[in-house]
Design an enzyme around this catalytic site. Structure first.
Site, PDB file in Angstrom:
ATOM      1  N   ARG A 200       0.789  -1.270   0.310  1.00 49.70           N
ATOM      2  CA  ARG A 200       0.161  -0.402   0.145  1.00 49.70           C
ATOM      3  C   ARG A 200       0.581   1.119   0.065  1.00 49.70           C
ATOM      4  NH1 ARG A 200      -4.478  -2.243   3.865  1.00 49.70           N
ATOM      5  NH2 ARG A 200      -5.571  -3.826   2.451  1.00 49.70           N
ATOM      6  N   GLN A 214      -0.420 -10.712   4.772  1.00 58.10           N
ATOM      7  CA  GLN A 214      -1.909 -11.222   4.956  1.00 58.10           C
ATOM      8  C   GLN A 214      -2.418 -12.335   4.750  1.00 58.10           C
ATOM      9  OE1 GLN A 214      -4.491  -8.307   2.856  1.00 58.10           O
ATOM     10  NE2 GLN A 214      -4.636  -6.527   4.469  1.00 58.10           N
ATOM     11  N   VAL A 257     -18.361  -7.905   0.539  1.00 57.14           N
ATOM     12  CA  VAL A 257     -18.736  -8.389   1.401  1.00 57.14           C
ATOM     13  C   VAL A 257     -20.412  -7.605   2.291  1.00 57.14           C
ATOM     14  CG1 VAL A 257     -16.912 -10.207   2.421  1.00 57.14           C
ATOM     15  CG2 VAL A 257     -17.573  -7.795   3.144  1.00 57.14           C
TER      16      VAL A 257
HETATM   17  N1  DAH Z   1      -8.994  -6.828   2.053  1.00 61.44           N
HETATM   18  C1  DAH Z   1      -9.342  -5.396   2.745  1.00 61.44           C
HETATM   19  C2  DAH Z   1      -8.221  -5.104   3.320  1.00 61.44           C
HETATM   20  O1  DAH Z   1      -6.870  -6.131   3.345  1.00 61.44           O
HETATM   21  C3  DAH Z   1      -9.709  -7.305   4.316  1.00 61.44           C
HETATM   22  C4  DAH Z   1     -10.749  -7.558   4.343  1.00 61.44           C
HETATM   23  C5  DAH Z   1     -12.429  -7.631   4.941  1.00 61.44           C
HETATM   24  C6  DAH Z   1     -10.889  -9.128   3.536  1.00 61.44           C
HETATM   25  C7  DAH Z   1     -13.455  -8.247   4.477  1.00 61.44           C
HETATM   26  C8  DAH Z   1     -11.709 -10.211   3.215  1.00 61.44           C
HETATM   27  C9  DAH Z   1     -13.353  -9.157   3.996  1.00 61.44           C
HETATM   28  O2  DAH Z   1     -11.648 -11.149   3.088  1.00 61.44           O
HETATM   29  O3  DAH Z   1     -14.361  -9.741   3.864  1.00 61.44           O
HETATM   30  O4  DAH Z   1      -8.692  -4.403   4.326  1.00 61.44           O
END
Ligand code: DAH
Length: 338
Positions: A200, A214, A257
């Site tokens: 990022r 992550q 989501v």
């Molecule tokens: N991709 C999001 C982030 O980088 C994190 C995340 C949020 C992943 C909700 C998910 C989810 O799978 O359902 O902040």
């Protein structure tokens, strides 16, 4: 009268005396005793002229040969003692060996492996995806079209620009694009986690780095509800941090989501957000060619460094990538525990 000179007897006497000489003084004494001006062999040699004529050549030659042999035996013994003196005391085979300095696993690796193992125990597969991702997977197919405000939070480094003609690529901002890639390849039931690096382009502080690790999770099956999401994530958190840990779910928004939530854990009196999660958006399920009235599921994403900070009590996320060995050595004691 045959004057007996027992050269063999002299030789063995001289040699056994030499073998017991254990230092330079004893060697010198021996030399004086046998080869010195009044030494025993010297006396024999000098006495040769007093022998009967017919004995002289044999005894003379034998005594001379013996003299040469005793001289080289003395030199050999001298060398032996010198070698024993220089090598002997410096090699003490009873001392413990010197350990070569071994590295240890990086704290983020230790935590990542513990998290992976915990999810494996809960029945998840583990896969990885590309760090260089297509814009389409990182954003569009996760319902983040161009111009969507969520893109602002996830600025990153772009690999190819508009003019190249090819699809736009970037350093992925999250592991969520692997949800789409995995759905393309696999049929439900799906239970998978995806660990990996994300990027990022943002200012860093004690809890933000421009690169982070992550772990994404995706579960798709028939009749899954938010209760499955809560049960799974609470089980994970309890296994990671112990059964006593307090958790809370709060509403949050993520385009892929519906509904979305964040999971916080209570840490030293404060609530700390450890992950985002939610029920996979029906459009994403339909895009994967599945009937969203039959198939449902949940997804989650969490930062491994955050979890490592909690596990090890690290206060500043930037320590992880400064490569200061004083920091990294703190983790030596965890070697082999992952
Ligand atoms: N991709 C999001 C982030 O980088 C994190 C995340 C949020 C992943 C909700 C998910 C989810 O799978 O359902 O902040």
């Amino acid at each position: 009268m045959a004057l007996e000179v027992d050269l063999d007897g002299l030789e063995s006497e001289a040699r056994s005396a030499l073998a017991t000489a254990n230092d330079a003084d004893a060697l010198e004494d021996w030399r004086v005793d046998w080869l010195g001006r009044r030494g025993r062999l010297t006396t024999v040699l000098r006495g040769v002229r007093d022998l009967p004529v017919e004995q002289r050549p044999a005894i003379g030659a034998g005594a001379n040969r013996l003299k040469g042999e005793l001289e080289s035996a003395l030199a050999a013994r001298q060398a032996e003692l010198v070698a024993a003196e220089t090598d002997g005391p410096t090699i003490d085979v009873t001392l413990p060996g010197r350990r070569p300095p071994l590295g240890s696993l990086h704290p983020v690796t230790l935590t990542r492996r513990t998290m992976e193992r915990t999810f494996r125990d809960l029945g998840f597969d583990v896969v990885e995806g590309p760090d260089i991702e297509l814009e389409e997977y990182n954003f569009d197919r996760l319902r983040i079209p161009a111009g969507h405000p969520a893109r602002d939070m996830w600025d990153t480094i772009w690999i190819a620009d508009d003019d190249s003609g090819g699809p736009r690529q970037l350093l992925r901002t999250h592991t969520s694009p692997m949800q789409i890639r995995y759905l393309e390849r696999r049929e439900p039931p799906i239970r998978v986690i995806v660990p990996g690096a994300c990027y990022r382009y943002e200012a860093t502080d004690a809890t933000h780095e421009w690169m982070l690790t992550q772990i994404e999770g995706l579960v798709i099956d028939q009749d899954l509800s938010f209760a499955h999401l809560k049960g799974t994530l609470e089980a994970f958190v309890r296994r990671m941090f112990g059964g006593e840990i307090e958790t809370r779910f709060r509403c949050d928004y993520f385009p892929f989501v519906e509904p979305g939530a964040e999971l916080g854990v209570r840490w030293q009196g404060d609530w700390l957000e450890v992950l985002g999660c939610g029920m996979v958006h029906p459009e994403i399920i339909e895009d994967a060619g599945l009937d969203s009235s039959r198939y449902t599921g949940f997804a989650f994403g969490m930062g491994v460094e955050r979890v490592a900070m909690l596990q090890y009590g690290v206060r500043d996320i930037r320590h992880f990538y400064r490569n200061d060995v004083r920091f990294l050595r703190e983790f030596d004691r965890f070697r082999g525990s992952a």
